[in-house]
Scaffold this motif. Structure first.
Motif, PDB file in Angstrom:
ATOM      1  N   GLY A   1       0.810  -1.217   0.000  1.00  0.00           N
ATOM      2  CA  GLY A   1       0.000   0.000   0.000  1.00  0.00           C
ATOM      3  C   GLY A   1       0.843   1.267   0.000  1.00  0.00           C
ATOM      4  N   PRO A   2       0.181   2.411  -0.233  1.00  0.00           N
ATOM      5  CA  PRO A   2       0.876   3.672  -0.515  1.00  0.00           C
ATOM      6  C   PRO A   2       1.599   4.273   0.691  1.00  0.00           C
ATOM      7  CG  PRO A   2      -1.491   4.038  -0.390  1.00  0.00           C
ATOM      8  CD  PRO A   2      -1.285   2.554  -0.302  1.00  0.00           C
ATOM      9  N   SER A   3       2.911   4.482   0.546  1.00  0.00           N
ATOM     10  CA  SER A   3       3.701   5.116   1.597  1.00  0.00           C
ATOM     11  C   SER A   3       5.038   5.567   1.017  1.00  0.00           C
ATOM     12  CB  SER A   3       3.943   4.121   2.735  1.00  0.00           C
ATOM     13  OG  SER A   3       4.661   4.729   3.776  1.00  0.00           O
TER      14      SER A   3
ATOM     15  N   THR B   1      -1.088  11.602  -3.994  1.00  0.00           N
ATOM     16  CA  THR B   1      -1.174  10.159  -4.176  1.00  0.00           C
ATOM     17  C   THR B   1      -2.582   9.608  -4.380  1.00  0.00           C
ATOM     18  OG1 THR B   1      -0.541   8.049  -3.215  1.00  0.00           O
ATOM     19  CG2 THR B   1      -1.162   9.751  -1.687  1.00  0.00           C
ATOM     20  N   CYS B   2      -3.574  10.211  -3.721  1.00  0.00           N
ATOM     21  CA  CYS B   2      -4.893   9.555  -3.683  1.00  0.00           C
ATOM     22  C   CYS B   2      -5.961  10.605  -3.411  1.00  0.00           C
ATOM     23  CB  CYS B   2      -4.887   8.506  -2.573  1.00  0.00           C
ATOM     24  SG  CYS B   2      -6.360   7.487  -2.463  1.00  0.00           S
ATOM     25  N   ASP B   3      -7.136  10.404  -3.990  1.00  0.00           N
ATOM     26  CA  ASP B   3      -8.238  11.361  -3.809  1.00  0.00           C
ATOM     27  C   ASP B   3      -7.790  12.780  -4.159  1.00  0.00           C
ATOM     28  OD1 ASP B   3      -9.773   9.265  -3.022  1.00  0.00           O
ATOM     29  OD2 ASP B   3      -9.998   9.888  -0.938  1.00  0.00           O
TER      30      ASP B   3
ATOM     31  N   THR C   1      -1.822  11.882   4.150  1.00  0.00           N
ATOM     32  CA  THR C   1      -2.437  12.646   3.063  1.00  0.00           C
ATOM     33  C   THR C   1      -3.939  12.770   3.290  1.00  0.00           C
ATOM     34  OG1 THR C   1      -2.650  10.590   1.810  1.00  0.00           O
ATOM     35  CG2 THR C   1      -0.728  11.991   1.329  1.00  0.00           C
ATOM     36  N   HIS C   2      -4.518  11.709   3.822  1.00  0.00           N
ATOM     37  CA  HIS C   2      -5.938  11.680   4.179  1.00  0.00           C
ATOM     38  C   HIS C   2      -6.154  10.436   5.026  1.00  0.00           C
ATOM     39  CE1 HIS C   2      -5.647   9.064   0.781  1.00  0.00           C
ATOM     40  NE2 HIS C   2      -6.925   8.802   0.713  1.00  0.00           N
ATOM     41  N   LEU C   3      -7.381  10.202   5.418  1.00  0.00           N
ATOM     42  CA  LEU C   3      -7.601   9.185   6.437  1.00  0.00           C
ATOM     43  C   LEU C   3      -8.332   7.951   5.912  1.00  0.00           C
ATOM     44  CD1 LEU C   3      -8.481  11.570   9.411  1.00  0.00           C
ATOM     45  CD2 LEU C   3      -6.238  10.686   8.682  1.00  0.00           C
TER      46      LEU C   3
ATOM     47  N   VAL D   1       2.377   6.500  -8.736  1.00  0.00           N
ATOM     48  CA  VAL D   1       2.278   5.639  -7.556  1.00  0.00           C
ATOM     49  C   VAL D   1       0.809   5.219  -7.393  1.00  0.00           C
ATOM     50  CG1 VAL D   1       4.251   6.652  -6.329  1.00  0.00           C
ATOM     51  CG2 VAL D   1       1.962   7.660  -6.060  1.00  0.00           C
ATOM     52  N   HIS D   2       0.515   4.512  -6.294  1.00  0.00           N
ATOM     53  CA  HIS D   2      -0.867   4.108  -6.021  1.00  0.00           C
ATOM     54  C   HIS D   2      -1.385   3.278  -7.211  1.00  0.00           C
ATOM     55  CE1 HIS D   2      -4.876   4.487  -4.178  1.00  0.00           C
ATOM     56  NE2 HIS D   2      -4.297   5.048  -3.136  1.00  0.00           N
ATOM     57  N   LEU D   3      -0.567   2.315  -7.630  1.00  0.00           N
ATOM     58  CA  LEU D   3      -0.862   1.522  -8.824  1.00  0.00           C
ATOM     59  C   LEU D   3      -1.781   0.361  -8.441  1.00  0.00           C
ATOM     60  CD1 LEU D   3       2.769   1.554 -10.277  1.00  0.00           C
ATOM     61  CD2 LEU D   3       0.855   3.068 -10.865  1.00  0.00           C
TER      62      LEU D   3
ATOM     63  N   PRO E   1      -8.739   4.130   4.812  1.00  0.00           N
ATOM     64  CA  PRO E   1      -8.074   2.979   5.427  1.00  0.00           C
ATOM     65  C   PRO E   1      -6.774   2.558   4.745  1.00  0.00           C
ATOM     66  CG  PRO E   1     -10.428   2.605   5.318  1.00  0.00           C
ATOM     67  CD  PRO E   1     -10.177   3.890   4.585  1.00  0.00           C
ATOM     68  N   ASP E   2      -6.694   2.656   3.425  1.00  0.00           N
ATOM     69  CA  ASP E   2      -5.464   2.194   2.757  1.00  0.00           C
ATOM     70  C   ASP E   2      -4.258   3.072   3.116  1.00  0.00           C
ATOM     71  OD1 ASP E   2      -6.888   4.111   1.185  1.00  0.00           O
ATOM     72  OD2 ASP E   2      -5.668   3.646  -0.574  1.00  0.00           O
ATOM     73  N   HIS E   3      -4.508   4.218   3.756  1.00  0.00           N
ATOM     74  CA  HIS E   3      -3.406   5.112   4.139  1.00  0.00           C
ATOM     75  C   HIS E   3      -3.158   5.148   5.647  1.00  0.00           C
ATOM     76  CE1 HIS E   3      -3.003   7.029   0.097  1.00  0.00           C
ATOM     77  NE2 HIS E   3      -4.149   6.382  -0.014  1.00  0.00           N
ATOM     78  N   VAL E   4      -4.121   4.662   6.427  1.00  0.00           N
ATOM     79  CA  VAL E   4      -3.970   4.775   7.894  1.00  0.00           C
ATOM     80  C   VAL E   4      -4.027   3.441   8.643  1.00  0.00           C
ATOM     81  CG1 VAL E   4      -4.932   7.104   7.872  1.00  0.00           C
ATOM     82  CG2 VAL E   4      -6.434   5.172   8.387  1.00  0.00           C
TER      83      VAL E   4
HETATM   84 ZN    ZN Z   1      -5.482   5.555  -1.469  1.00  0.00          ZN
END
Ligand code: ZN
Ligand code: ZN
Length: 282
Positions: free
Chosen positions: A38-40, A181-183, A74-76, A248-250, A78-81
């Motif tokens: 996952g994205p980091s 990265t996302c949203d 970046t945001h909250l 990223v975030h592929l 689940p895939d990021h937190v």
């Molecule tokens: Zn994401």
């Protein structure tokens, strides 16, 4: 600036659990760079970790990173937190159930996320409170801009109603990295801060062709409200005059292997597709 892309996958990792598709089977057999967590990402200049997917403990252990001084999100989603508890894994002193003081991580948060992060809870209540009380983190909230050592950080909100996301701009010694990265739709391209980055790190958005199940996104599909297409993202990168673009975030659903992305990037000068553990100097 020295960076490491820790995880290059998206909201679905590769291999997706139990999936027997071509991309996932190959990733299961060959591992990284075919496999994607996952994205980091990590900014070595200030030991800053951005986002904590579920796999973050493994990603850190796989890297050469020895310290995490700062953490931001970046945001909250689940895939990021999901891996936020990494702060406890890093800092807990098992004798006292308190933190080793020298291992405490500074959680750097834009004000708006500081309020929203309390929605992430365990049986002890908001995890952010528990981590602070235990000494695993100390919180530093900021309004839009903050400087850490000699790195200037700007957090630009993406207007997505109640689901707030941020694009981060990092500047040091005349170099600029935009991390989106996302949203990221609608991308705040009117902002001066995002113009002419030395590196734009961004998600590629929807691929119209070659998807799993031969799927074609209809014109009115809900994903089009949150994602640009690959072509729109390339146009966006050109409009803000990004000197280099790194995707990223592929997503697993894009149905593309490491080799497929290598073939694709050879067609676009200045464009790359990230892989787990990828080092970057800007
Ligand atoms: Zn994401
Ligand atoms: Zn698959």
């Amino acid at each position: 600036m020295k960076w490491t892309i820790l995880g290059s996958g998206g909201c679905m990792v590769i291999p997706k659990p139990l999936c027997r598709c071509r991309v996932c089977q190959e990733a299961r057999k060959k591992g990284v760079p075919y496999a994607r967590a996952g994205p980091s990402v990590f900014l070595h200049d200030i030991n800053l970790l951005i986002d904590t997917p579920a796999e973050i403990v493994t990603l850190l252990n796989r890297s050469t990173i020895r310290r995490v001084d700062y953490l931001t999100f970046t945001h909250l989603d689940p895939d990021h937190v999901e891996g936020f508890r990494v702060v406890e894994q890093i800092a807990l002193d098992f004798r006292s159930w308190r933190a080793y003081p020298e291992k405490q991580v500074c959680l750097l948060l834009p004000e708006q996320l500081n309020a929203a992060i309390r929605d992430i809870r365990s049986q002890y209540g908001p995890v952010v409170d528990f981590y602070q009380e235990s000494g695993f983190i100390r919180l530093m909230a900021f309004q839009e801009k903050v400087q850490v050592a000699n790195v200037d950080i700007t957090a630009i909100p993406v207007d997505r109603g109640s689901k707030l996301a941020f694009i981060y701009v990092f500047e040091k010694s005349g170099r600029k990295v935009v991390y989106a990265t996302c949203d990221i739709k609608p991308f705040p391209e009117h902002r001066d801060e995002v113009q002419q980055p030395d590196l734009l790190v961004i998600q590629p958005g929807i691929f119209e062709e070659g998807l799993r199940h031969g799927f074609r996104y209809p014109a009115e599909h809900v994903s089009r409200t949150t994602l640009y297409t690959f072509e729109q993202t390339m146009d966006l990168a050109a409009r803000i005059q990004a000197k280099r673009v790194l995707f990223v975030h592929l997503e697993e659903y894009w149905n593309r292997s490491y080799d497929d992305y290598l073939a694709l990037e050879s067609k676009y000068p200045g464009v790359g597709f990230a892989y787990d553990g990828m080092p970057l100097t800007v």
